[in-house]
Design an enzyme around this catalytic site. Structure first.
Site, PDB file in Angstrom:
ATOM      1  N   ASP A 557       0.786  -1.227   0.000  1.00  0.00           N
ATOM      2  CA  ASP A 557       0.000   0.000   0.000  1.00  0.00           C
ATOM      3  C   ASP A 557       0.828   1.293   0.000  1.00  0.00           C
ATOM      4  O   ASP A 557       1.273   1.745  -1.034  1.00  0.00           O
ATOM      5  CB  ASP A 557      -0.984  -0.007   1.178  1.00  0.00           C
ATOM      6  CG  ASP A 557      -1.999  -1.137   1.062  1.00  0.00           C
ATOM      7  OD1 ASP A 557      -1.716  -2.119   0.358  1.00  0.00           O
ATOM      8  OD2 ASP A 557      -3.073  -1.056   1.660  1.00  0.00           O
ATOM      9  N   GLU A 791      -4.183  -6.994  13.209  1.00  0.00           N
ATOM     10  CA  GLU A 791      -3.671  -6.800  11.857  1.00  0.00           C
ATOM     11  C   GLU A 791      -2.195  -6.405  11.868  1.00  0.00           C
ATOM     12  O   GLU A 791      -1.399  -6.858  11.041  1.00  0.00           O
ATOM     13  CB  GLU A 791      -4.491  -5.720  11.155  1.00  0.00           C
ATOM     14  CG  GLU A 791      -4.073  -5.449   9.723  1.00  0.00           C
ATOM     15  CD  GLU A 791      -4.929  -4.372   9.058  1.00  0.00           C
ATOM     16  OE1 GLU A 791      -4.761  -4.152   7.841  1.00  0.00           O
ATOM     17  OE2 GLU A 791      -5.765  -3.758   9.742  1.00  0.00           O
TER      18      GLU A 791
END
Length: 821
Positions: A557, A791
């Site tokens: 990302d 996460e």
């Protein structure tokens, strides 16, 4: 005197040298003929161009033209026909049919219910703020046990499947609630158990009563299941109210909303009850289409009882004629206990955690991490939305099923291509058949170009959880081909199982042409300008908002890349992924007795450290790096206020914009040391005898770079964009936090180099032991503290952050504990 030759007479009417002028009619006829022939040619060219453009337009949603990977599904695989295949829900069951009967659970505590329906639990939502939830045992086939802590209440859901008949057998789910302390004992709880079918499901359902039972069950029939019943049993507890709803819902994505709008509040002074919340029974229009009686597609049974309470939901197939008895009560308890014993025995056999000296609570943590990954395997059906440069906008992909794990049941309850390669490492360690089935489903989503959409949003339930801007997938955009990591892992650890032509080896046979097409697609679309270089597509070179244009296609990302994307970029991580791909296909070709020399030669070329160093080794920082048009002098600033005429006020755009303070130049992007810098090491391309390996190992343990007591951070503290926002509204993602999938790859590489003859093996071994312990210790600590696996983890405190539970690739901690690489 010489005799002269007499000239022959000339026929001027036939000679092509005739100078006689043609008639006007002849001229016009010739022009018309040429014009007509030219027009025909032009029309043919135009038709050809239009036809070819139409062909190009359809390629993006045309399936790959080879034998399908999935040759058995649905009832052909009876032991995986039913399952907890609705991972986005706290609890739900469905079949592996495109249009299935679905069942599920909602619950609420009446004293917490809001007028707008707030307080009703159904979807896994971060906003519910549950203290903990997740599967603690799940074998992927026959049973699962889940624990949910909702304030002072503990809800346990479990299910057990029982084979029998010709339609997938029976199953029973048990749901119980207890209070953590005596204060909330006897508090009211309402369970809402439902059965629903989609609009395209061929079949019907209706509410039914069975015998003397007060609970309303369901009878029904579908093409896949045949006739069936769903019965409810009050196993223990004091029931206060029972009601039901039989109605029509617009879709599976609005089941909760349908229930909320159907609830009724009534008072009953005679019983001393001032308020009761019930379902109204039948709530159907007087007639359906063409005047026919409307049929329900949703049946809900609500049971309100005092805590503690336990009930069972039993699905029974009408094709199971010789059933010895229903799977309820003691029979259910015995079967669940037997399956739990088998699970614990198999878990120790596979992962050897007890033998390695782990404590019981650490082993229980590992079982929960693993089970929530396996319990997060879903079955989806629908069509992606895709786009190419030849389409006039987004177009639908073909409708297809997907059997896949999900990264996070709350935030990402759908399939992601690069996540699934990591999931496969753990799933294949447990059950190779399940993993090969998952791989087969994914590769059946390949189009004729060899492209697989990186995010799969299939069906109403999945689509309802995705922001609009992320729905459409572009066929120029890649994702890390981590399935090659899974396949390499399988080849290394399960080579003895790849022998049966009709079994695992047959799967590789069907997979091979698709792997070739995938490899060719990468080499056709992601190739760089220089030989041996690769470049992720999909970066926005014209962005005015992003500090550094994101590279979503890389999976990393907002990890810093070249500040000004252009065709000169070279991405070291992508180059390493393609190197792994070439090696893996070459090995599969050898197993299948195919000619894989092309892939072996490609691997040799890309694995050549001299070329790798020429393209990606920065002499300035002595590290591997991307290359591109880059400057570190980029900041986010508010734009100057616009000029306005006297007496007029112009609204100001308060969003910060990207400002470049220094012109970029072609250079290594070496100021951003982080995960990308490690890829030649991570994928074990780096020569074990190379001094560069020694430099990489030194960089790993440098606390100013990546080393922390909790794992390796994603970006060095010295990097210009360390923990910097990429826009005013986007917090840092891959710019410092600790990610478990890449840490697993580091530990895996350290294990490899510690067992390889080299001058640096002892150093690699020392770092391996310390990093492994740091990761395990911190993830378990945070699980105990918060109830979740996360996460990512904060590089300063080790605290879990972002999505929870994130038992996708973060569950790789189980393989780290087991030292399986």
């Amino acid at each position: 005197m010489a005799r002269q030759r007499k000239p022959l007479p000339v026929d001027h009417t036939n000679s092509r040298h005739s100078k006689k002028s043609p008639s006007k009619t002849q001229v016009n006829g010739g022009i018309f003929l040429y014009w007509r022939q030219g027009l025909v040619v032009i029309c043919l060219v135009i038709a050809g161009v239009i036809g070819y453009m139409g062909y190009l337009e359809t390629r993006v949603n045309t399936p790959f033209d080879e034998q399908k990977m999935v040759i058995k599904s649905g009832l052909d695989v009876p032991d995986r026909y039913w399952g907890s295949y609705r991972p986005g829900l706290y609890f739900g069951m469905k079949t592996r049919d495109p249009y299935s009967l679905v069942t599920g659970l909602m619950w609420y505590f009446p004293h917490q219910l809001h007028p707008d329906g707030g307080g009703i639990r159904h979807w896994c939502e971060d906003g519910d703020n549950l203290d903990r939830y997740g599967w603690i045992e799940h074998d992927g086939r026959t049973f699962g046990v889940q624990e949910i802590e909702d304030g002072p209440f503990k809800i346990t859901t479990s299910f057990v499947k029982k084979p029998g008949g010709r339609r997938g057998g029976d199953w029973t789910a048990r749901i119980s609630v207890t209070s953590q302390g005596s204060q909330m004992r006897y508090e009211l709880v309402s369970f809402l158990l439902y059965s629903a079918i989609e609009e395209k499901t061929k079949g019907w359902i209706k509410p039914s009563r069975f015998g003397n039972q007060l609970l309303t069950g369901v009878t029904g029939e579908t093409d896949g299941l045949g006739a069936f019943t769903v019965k409810f049993y009050n196993h223990s507890g004091q029931v206060e109210d029972v009601s039901y709803l039989s109605t029509i819902t617009e879709g599976l994505h609005v089941l909760k909303e349908t229930v909320i709008t159907s609830l009724r509040v009534i008072t009953d002074p005679q019983k001393g009850i001032q308020k009761r919340i019930i379902l109204p029974g039948e709530l159907l229009p007087s007639s359906g289409a063409e005047g026919k009686r409307a049929e329900p597609n949703l049946v809900v049974t609500q049971v309100t009882a005092r805590v503690p309470f336990e009930l069972e939901m039993a699905f029974e197939s009408g094709s199971y004629f010789d059933r010895p008895g229903s799977l309820i009560g003691e029979a259910y308890s015995r079967e669940l206990s037997r399956l739990q014993d088998d699970f614990h025995h198999k878990f120790e056999e596979k992962f050897r955690l007890e033998a390695k000296g782990y404590k019981p609570d650490e082993i229980a943590f590992a079982k929960a991490a693993f089970s929530n990954l396996l319990g997060g395997v879903g079955y989806f059906y629908g069509a992606s939305r895709v786009e190419s440069s030849y389409t006039r906008g987004p177009v639908p992909y073909w409708k297809a099923p997907l059997y896949s794990a999900v990264p996070s049941r709350s935030f990402f309850p759908r399939g992601f291509l690069w996540d699934e390669g990591f999931h496969g490492l753990l799933i294949s360690s447990w059950d190779l058949d399940i993993e090969l089935d998952i791989i087969s489903h994914w590769f059946d989503l390949m189009n004729v170009e060899g492209w697989i959409p990186r995010e799969q949003i299939l069906g109403q339930e999945a689509l309802s959880k995705v922001p609009e801007q992320f729905v459409t997938q572009r066929n120029t955009n890649a994702n890390p081909p981590t399935f090659f990591l899974t396949l390499h892992f399988i080849l290394q650890n399960f080579a003895d199982k790849l022998t049966e032509k009709e079994g695992h080896l047959g799967t590789l046979e069907r997979l091979y042409p698709r792997l070739q097409a995938w490899f060719d697609w990468f080499n056709g679309t992601q190739i760089g300008d220089l030989s041996g270089s690769y470049r992720w597509r999909g970066r926005d070179a014209l962005t005015k908002r992003e500090l550094n244009p994101v590279t979503l296609t890389s999976g990393l990302d907002d990890y810093p890349r070249a500040s000004h994307p252009d065709m000169n970029e070279r991405h070291v991580d992508l180059r390493c992924w393609i190197t792994l791909a070439a090696s893996t296909i070459s090995e599969i070709a050898r197993i299948l007795n195919r000619n894989g020399q092309k892939y072996g030669n490609t691997y040799d070329y890309l694995a050549d450290n001299s070329l790798l160093n020429e393209l990606h080794w920065s002499p300035r920082t002595q590290s591997y790096a991307d290359f591109g048009l880059h400057t570190d002098a980029v900041v986010l600033k508010h734009p100057p206020p616009p000029k306005s005429p006297p007496g007029h006020q112009v609204p100001q755009n308060t969003d910060k914009i990207r400002v470049v303070l220094k012109d970029p130049e072609l250079r290594f992007v070496d100021s951003s040391f982080g995960y990308v810098s490690l890829f030649p090491f991570l994928l074990q391309i780096l020569d074990p005898a190379s001094p560069k390996l020694n430099k990489v190992l030194d960089d790993l343990i440098n606390p100013e770079l990546l080393w922390t007591n909790y794992g390796l951070r994603s970006l060095a503290k010295t990097a210009p964009l360390y923990m910097k926002r990429n826009t005013e509204h986007d917090p840092p993602y891959w710019r410092g936090p600790i990610w478990i999938n890449l840490n697993y790859m580091v530990v895996r590489a350290l294990d490899h180099y510690s067992k390889t003859d080299s001058p640096y093996r002892e150093k690699a071994k020392t770092i391996y032991q310390e990093l492994k312990q740091n990761l395990i210790k911190n993830i378990i600590k945070e699980y105990r503290r918060t109830g979740y696996i996360w996460e990512q983890y904060n590089d300063k405190t080790g605290q879990g952050q972002r999505s929870r539970p994130f038992t996708g690739w973060s569950s790789l901690v189980v393989l780290i504990m087991a030292e399986i690489y």
